[in-house]
Design a protein around this motif. Structure first.
Motif, PDB file in Angstrom:
ATOM      1  N   SER A 178      -8.189 -34.755   7.288  1.00  0.00           N
ATOM      2  CA  SER A 178      -7.508 -36.021   7.592  1.00  0.00           C
ATOM      3  C   SER A 178      -6.498 -36.385   6.515  1.00  0.00           C
ATOM      4  N   GLU A 179      -6.844 -36.119   5.236  1.00  0.00           N
ATOM      5  CA  GLU A 179      -5.900 -36.403   4.146  1.00  0.00           C
ATOM      6  C   GLU A 179      -4.675 -35.509   4.254  1.00  0.00           C
ATOM      7  N   SER A 213      -2.497 -36.612   7.119  1.00  0.00           N
ATOM      8  CA  SER A 213      -1.874 -37.904   6.786  1.00  0.00           C
ATOM      9  C   SER A 213      -0.664 -37.712   5.888  1.00  0.00           C
TER      10      SER A 213
END
Length: 296
Positions: A155-156, A159
């Motif tokens: 997810s990082e 993102s």
């Protein structure tokens, strides 16, 4: 005696010139409830002024209002012999929703296709393939992306890439270029595909120079030390739409391959260009020789 407004399947309101609701037919129950009105109450000032102002016009335009979860078009008609205004309502919720979906579909289509190509698809052109004699191509790639991705959660990672590529998208629009595609951590841009202008090489160069400043404004990218290698080349290409379901607009040719090599063989944080690009930019931009490198 059958009164027409009571039989009308669409909302019919009657207001006086003070903006007071004096009548509402049965079909207007949803409209009046959404607006918080009952016979005898006064319309909100803005709605009242809009309706009465339109009623005074010779050819009034409908006024659209939101009432509850519905959208209504209200057409006020002056009835001078009785001293009131009839307001005829039409529920346009479904129409507006179709328009919204059409706009959203258009937005999504233009995210993956240049506008002229999208129009040709809508016009039913079965095979879209074009040759362009002079296009400028840019490839940008995150330096040490594999190492970077191993230090971040999925997810990082997504993102950060989303923030960075959103900045790329904004620059593509600012310099009137075309985003061709992203491939993992790589971003591909073309100039001269659709606009026919002669300054596309300079606009691609301007975008490349602006990328560093744009990425430096992204906190996560600065914290992680995100840097790019950028390569630029210009020349002839073939472009077209491939696929029938998950279709893409892509470009092919030696010019594409050489632009990609300029990126992959470039130096981190630098913009590497070919001799053809140098000839076009020299005198307007500061360039320095890289020296000899072997290019497949």
């Amino acid at each position: 005696i059958v009164k027409f407004p009571d039989q009308n399947p669409n909302p019919v309101l009657r207001i006086d010139w003070d903006g007071r609701l004096v009548y509402a037919n049965r079909a207007s129950a949803g409209l009046t409830a959404g607006l918080g009105l009952t016979p005898g109450t006064t319309l909100p000032a803005r709605l009242r002024d809009d309706l009465l102002g339109r009623a005074r016009a010779a050819d009034p335009d409908p006024l659209e209002v939101e009432a509850g979860d519905r959208t209504y078009a209200l057409l006020p008609v002056d009835v001078p012999e009785f001293g009131f205004v009839n307001v005829y309502g039409t529920d346009v919720t479904a129409v507006r929703e179709r328009e919204r979906l059409a706009r959203e579909n258009e937005r999504l289509l233009l995210n993956i296709l240049p506008a002229p190509i999208a129009q040709r698809l809508r016009d039913g052109e079965p095979l879209i393939a074009d040759r362009f004699d002079d296009v400028t191509l840019l490839f940008a790639d995150v330096v040490e992306f594999t190492r970077l991705s191993s230090t971040l959660s999925p997810s990082e990672l997504v993102s950060v890439l989303n923030e960075v590529f959103t900045a790329f998208d904004e620059l593509v629009d600012r310099y009137d270029l075309e985003k061709v595609k992203t491939i993992g951590d790589a971003y591909m841009v073309a100039g001269g595909l659709t606009d026919g202008s002669a300054d596309h090489t300079a606009r691609v160069a301007d975008m490349a120079l602006a990328l560093t400043a744009a990425v430096d404004r992204i906190d996560a990218a600065v914290r992680l030390g995100v840097r790019f290698r950028i390569g630029i080349h210009c020349g002839p290409v073939v472009a077209g739409v491939i696929g029938s379901k998950k279709f893409i607009y892509d470009v092919w040719g030696d010019a594409v391959n050489l632009a990609s090599r300029m990126e992959s063989l470039g130096a981190p944080g630098r913009i590497q260009v070919t001799h053809a690009v140098k000839e076009r930019l020299e005198g307007r931009y500061l360039l320095e020789p890289r020296g000899l490198i072997e290019v497949k």
